[in-house]
Motif scaffolding. Structure first.
Motif, short mmCIF file in Angstrom:
data_model
loop_
_atom_site.label_atom_id
_atom_site.label_comp_id
_atom_site.label_asym_id
_atom_site.label_seq_id
_atom_site.Cartn_x
_atom_site.Cartn_y
_atom_site.Cartn_z
N ARG A 59 5.57 -10.86 4.92
CA ARG A 59 5.81 -9.65 4.14
C ARG A 59 5.56 -9.91 2.65
O ARG A 59 4.95 -9.09 1.97
N ARG A 60 6.02 -11.06 2.17
CA ARG A 60 5.82 -11.38 0.75
C ARG A 60 4.33 -11.55 0.44
O ARG A 60 3.85 -11.08 -0.58
N ARG A 61 3.60 -12.21 1.35
CA ARG A 61 2.16 -12.39 1.14
C ARG A 61 1.44 -11.04 1.13
O ARG A 61 0.55 -10.81 0.31
N ARG A 62 1.83 -10.13 2.01
CA ARG A 62 1.23 -8.79 2.03
C ARG A 62 1.56 -8.03 0.75
O ARG A 62 0.70 -7.33 0.20
N MET A 63 2.80 -8.14 0.28
CA MET A 63 3.19 -7.43 -0.94
C MET A 63 2.42 -7.96 -2.15
O MET A 63 2.03 -7.19 -3.02
N VAL A 64 2.18 -9.26 -2.20
CA VAL A 64 1.39 -9.82 -3.30
C VAL A 64 -0.04 -9.29 -3.23
O VAL A 64 -0.62 -8.92 -4.26
N ALA A 65 -0.59 -9.24 -2.04
CA ALA A 65 -1.96 -8.73 -1.90
C ALA A 65 -2.04 -7.26 -2.29
O ALA A 65 -2.95 -6.86 -3.03
N VAL A 66 -1.09 -6.46 -1.84
CA VAL A 66 -1.10 -5.03 -2.16
C VAL A 66 -0.90 -4.82 -3.65
O VAL A 66 -1.60 -4.02 -4.29
N SER A 67 0.04 -5.54 -4.25
CA SER A 67 0.28 -5.36 -5.69
C SER A 67 -0.92 -5.84 -6.50
O SER A 67 -1.22 -5.26 -7.55
N SER A 68 -1.62 -6.85 -6.03
CA SER A 68 -2.82 -7.30 -6.73
C SER A 68 -3.91 -6.23 -6.69
O SER A 68 -4.56 -5.95 -7.69
N VAL A 69 -4.10 -5.61 -5.54
CA VAL A 69 -5.11 -4.57 -5.40
C VAL A 69 -4.74 -3.36 -6.26
O VAL A 69 -5.59 -2.79 -6.96
N VAL A 70 -3.46 -2.98 -6.24
CA VAL A 70 -3.02 -1.84 -7.05
C VAL A 70 -3.20 -2.13 -8.53
O VAL A 70 -3.67 -1.28 -9.29
N SER A 71 -2.86 -3.34 -8.95
CA SER A 71 -3.05 -3.72 -10.36
C SER A 71 -4.52 -3.70 -10.74
O SER A 71 -4.88 -3.21 -11.82
N LEU A 72 -5.36 -4.21 -9.87
CA LEU A 72 -6.80 -4.21 -10.13
C LEU A 72 -7.34 -2.79 -10.23
O LEU A 72 -8.13 -2.48 -11.13
N LEU A 73 -6.90 -1.92 -9.34
CA LEU A 73 -7.33 -0.52 -9.39
C LEU A 73 -6.83 0.17 -10.65
O LEU A 73 -7.55 0.97 -11.26
N ALA A 74 -5.61 -0.14 -11.07
CA ALA A 74 -5.06 0.46 -12.29
C ALA A 74 -5.85 0.01 -13.51
O ALA A 74 -6.18 0.82 -14.39
N VAL A 75 -6.17 -1.27 -13.57
CA VAL A 75 -6.97 -1.78 -14.69
C VAL A 75 -8.35 -1.14 -14.68
O VAL A 75 -8.87 -0.73 -15.73
#
Length: 81
Positions: A59-75
């Protein structure tokens, strides 16, 4: 001005992460132990995780991946805007 602040913040974050990785002196592999102590490794104890710990790790690994993608999309959205 906002773009310069964004780039400066990202640059500072990357430099800080690189510096912390450079300063990390922990032993992570059996090869690290062999090199630093100059002694042979007699045994390696494998990582044993319960089902609950395994689910939490996944779950933690998935959350890191999702937050990375969201951050990248926001940038990317800020840069395009």
């Amino acid at each position: 001005m906002n773009l310069m602040g964004l780039l400066a913040g990202l640059g500072f974050g990357l430099v800080l992460a690189a510096f912390l990785e450079y300063r990390d002196t922990t032993l992570k592999t059996d090869n690290d132990v062999t090199v630093s102590l100059a002694l042979p490794v007699l045994a390696i104890i494998p990582m044993m995780m319960s089902d609950r710990e395994r689910r939490r790790h996944t779950r933690r690994r998935r959350m890191v991946a999702v937050s990375s993608v969201v951050s990248l999309l926001a940038v990317a959205a800020v840069v395009v805007w």
